[in-house]
Scaffold this active site. Structure first.
Site, short mmCIF file in Angstrom:
data_model
loop_
_atom_site.label_atom_id
_atom_site.label_comp_id
_atom_site.label_asym_id
_atom_site.label_seq_id
_atom_site.Cartn_x
_atom_site.Cartn_y
_atom_site.Cartn_z
N ASN A 130 21.54 2.48 -27.87
CA ASN A 130 20.75 1.26 -27.87
C ASN A 130 21.55 0.19 -28.60
OD1 ASN A 130 18.69 -0.61 -27.67
ND2 ASN A 130 17.14 0.67 -28.66
N GLU A 181 0.83 -1.20 0.00
CA GLU A 181 0.00 0.00 0.00
C GLU A 181 0.87 1.26 0.00
OE1 GLU A 181 -3.74 0.34 2.22
OE2 GLU A 181 -2.80 2.02 3.29
#
EC number: 1.5.1.53
Length: 656
Positions: free
Chosen positions: A483, A63
């Site tokens: 990348n 939570e």
């Protein structure tokens, strides 16, 4: 056969479809459908719970509450990403009436929960209270939650404003009214959770009366119960027995609160109106000013409580009240053996938990390090590629105009970025050095490690280690990589570095390299690529839209695929020439938005970044012969050799 290059071998513009990003509302395509790789992506929360209950596999959930500031929102999303690594079944986000919870503010409950679902891939429950709200407001919040991809609601009455409860005319007065309304208005769309109070609600006339209210909520349509915190296992056991005797048969999940500090304990006890057992008070009182000692005690206490609960066989999972902190909860879960950082991935890229993306299993490789940006730019699509990317001349990527949306912001503040990337740049080589240090992990001359780049806010991917030496070598010489992936020929899907998908499969990759480089290097690269024409697909583009490629115009190239027992081939990553033109706008803009704007306008540092933005090319290369040794490093070496070779005129001048 690979197409001939479109455009000239010198860098002249080929502007067809090159410069605009567009913002159409959906992606028009017909997609082949393939079976999903991860069954949990297609299950609603109560089905996931049922499957875990049947298998005996315990879960945990977490939570959180909305932060008060925009900076706090950025930090909380980073915490979501870190804690997602441990494998929570779901998280929940509390509803703070004072914080305009249903608004579009970055600190609202609605936006935090939406971000957790869409950008962090977390199954999420949104708390919703009916206290002091009109029916129209509540219904509007529920419709908005549905539209944002939220499918789980924790229905609560909420706390009164002030000490006295006052009924709201034209609204709801109890959580059961909210449960009934959700089922009446939305049918079975939402999974509904309600709260249980192991010692009874403090305002209830009796424990039995409170149980009757809980039974009413379940009978009205609630799917499961999460309890208020408690300190002794017997409290929970008595509660479960009482619920069973009352005829409540849905899952009951105990709420666990690891004590983390004296003041936070006092505040939580005040809000929940719970009494702390005397033996706990006796331990905490002498150490109340020692946060570390209290936290360690809280961890030991929580571990002991959880072990007793799990050993009983009455507990399907554990729900942790984190207070937006991670250390104590993570430590408890690790000691229980429930924190499982499984390196296996359903797909090679980060998933979204939005229901409409459940079938999505193909993306362009360009956003591999910016998945939240990709999700943002495709949020208006009505359907998502499944099975194949398909031929499309209009991928309809939304424009990315606001680089400072809280879920897209860098996790590092400006001061930290300057320490990493340089308080002052003196040349393009200063920029090269930043890329090299990011790859090497070594500190810069001021002792600071470079842990992120504008195109990648995370540490290096594990598979980058397979290419590290080659990447270091080329980055030192101005091939600024953002990348890459190695070629893979049939590695097991369980491989800890390159594996993905179900066990028993095999994964494949074509070598891929994406980088920024100068015009001079790009021109030399095109000369070298002539002898690799049938093997290497290439695409070069600059910020002005000069565009040269030998890739088929609308044909994507699958660069990652997997073969799994009893399934069709899955192709989750492609190099798509049309999508690359949308990506290049974002990739070039990041030079300015993330790096250049750290410096004063007209400063030498800002000028260097602006020069790179204006003059460099973004390049991607694919080696299609994946069973052979990766040839892309040789392509780059040949390019650098050609670039450094003396010109004919220079040789004649130097001749004796």
């Amino acid at each position: 056969m690979v197409n001939e290059a479109r455009g000239n071998s010198s860098l002249n513009p080929c502007l067809e479809g090159s410069a605009s990003s567009g913002s159409e509302s959906s992606k028009d395509s017909s997609r082949c459908s393939t079976p999903g790789l991860d069954p949990e992506r297609h299950e609603r929360l109560r089905e996931k719970m049922r499957r875990r209950l049947e298998s005996g596999d315990k879960w945990f959930s977490l939570e959180f509450f909305p932060p008060r500031t925009a900076e706090g929102a950025v930090n909380l999303i980073s915490r979501f990403d870190r804690m997602a690594a441990g494998g929570p079944l779901y998280i929940d986000v509390t509803w703070h009436p004072a914080g305009d919870p249903g608004s579009d503010k970055e600190t609202s409950s609605m936006m935090i929960a939406s971000t957790a679902v869409n950008y962090c891939g977390l199954e999420t429950i949104l708390h919703m209270t009916c206290c002091r709200q009109r029916l129209e407001e509540i219904t509007g919040h529920l419709h908005k939650a549905k539209q944002l991809g939220l499918k789980n609601i924790m229905a609560l009455r909420g706390d009164p404003i002030g000490d006295q409860w006052e009924e709201e005319e034209g609204g709801f007065n109890y959580a059961v009214d909210l449960v009934k309304h959700i089922r009446s208005e939305f049918g079975d769309y939402f999974d509904i959770c309600v709260a249980g109070y192991p010692k009874g609600h403090p305002e209830a006339g009796s424990f039995e009366a409170d149980l009757k209210h809980l039974k009413e909520k379940v009978s009205a349509g609630a799917d499961f119960i999460i309890t208020q915190l408690f300190f002794e296992a017997d409290t929970f056991f008595r509660f479960v027995k009482a619920c069973t005797d009352m005829g409540i048969t849905c899952p009951i999940v105990p709420g666990i609160f690891p004590i983390q500090g004296y003041h936070s304990l006092r505040q939580l006890v005040k809000l929940s109106k719970l009494e702390v057992p005397q033996e706990i008070k006796d331990v905490i009182e002498p150490i109340k000013d020692n946060d570390a000692a209290i936290r360690n005690y809280g961890i030991e206490l929580a571990v002991s409580l959880c072990q007793e609960l799990l050993a009983s066989g009455l507990v399907p999972g554990l729900h942790f009240y984190t207070l937006n902190r991670e250390m104590a909860t993570t430590e408890v879960l690790k000691r229980l053996g429930m924190w499982t950082e499984d390196p296996r991935r359903p797909l090679p890229w980060a998933l979204s938990a939005h229901p409409k993306r459940r079938e999505e299993d193909v993306r362009p490789i360009f956003w591999a390090s910016r998945p939240k940006s990709y999700i943002y730019r495709t949020q208006e699509w009505d359907e998502f590629p499944n099975g194949r990317w398909g031929n499309s001349s209009s991928p309809a990527f939304g424009e990315l105009k606001d680089y400072y949306l809280f879920y897209l912001k860098s996790k590092s503040p400006k001061e930290e970025l300057l320490k990493m990337w340089g308080e002052e740049l003196t040349s393009e080589e200063s920029v090269f050095e930043v890329f090299v240090l990011y790859l090497s992990g070594e500190p810069n001359r001021n002792g600071h490690k470079v842990t992120c780049l504008p195109w990648n806010d995370e540490p290096l991917a594990a598979e980058t280690s397979l290419l590290k030496e080659e990447l270091l070598r080329v980055n030192r010489q101005g091939i600024l990589t953002i990348n890459s992936q190695p070629n893979i020929n049939g590695k097991p899907s369980s491989d800890p570095i390159v594996g993905w998908g179900p066990s028993g499969g095999y994964v494949f990759q074509k070598a891929y390299l994406e980088f920024f480089t100068s015009r001079e290097t790009a021109e030399a690269l095109l000369q070298v690529l002539k002898k690799y024409e049938l093997r290497v697909n290439y695409h070069l583009v600059n910020v002005k839209g000069e565009n040269i490629t030998n890739a088929p115009e609308l044909q994507p190239n699958a660069v990652t695929w997997g073969i799994f027992p009893g399934r069709e081939i899955i192709q989750p990553t492609v190099v798509d020439p049309v999508s690359f033109m949308f990506w290049k706008d974002e990739a070039f803009a990041l030079w300015i938005e993330r790096w250049g704007k750290l410096y004063e306008e007209e400063s030498p540092s800002r000028t260097i970044i602006q020069y790179i933005h204006d003059n460099y090319f973004l390049v991607n290369l694919v080696d299609n012969d994946f069973p052979l040794d990766n040839c892309l490093w040789q392509v780059v070496e040949d390019t650098l050799e050609l670039l450094n070779r003396p010109t004919q005129n220079a040789r004649e001048t130097e001749a004796p």
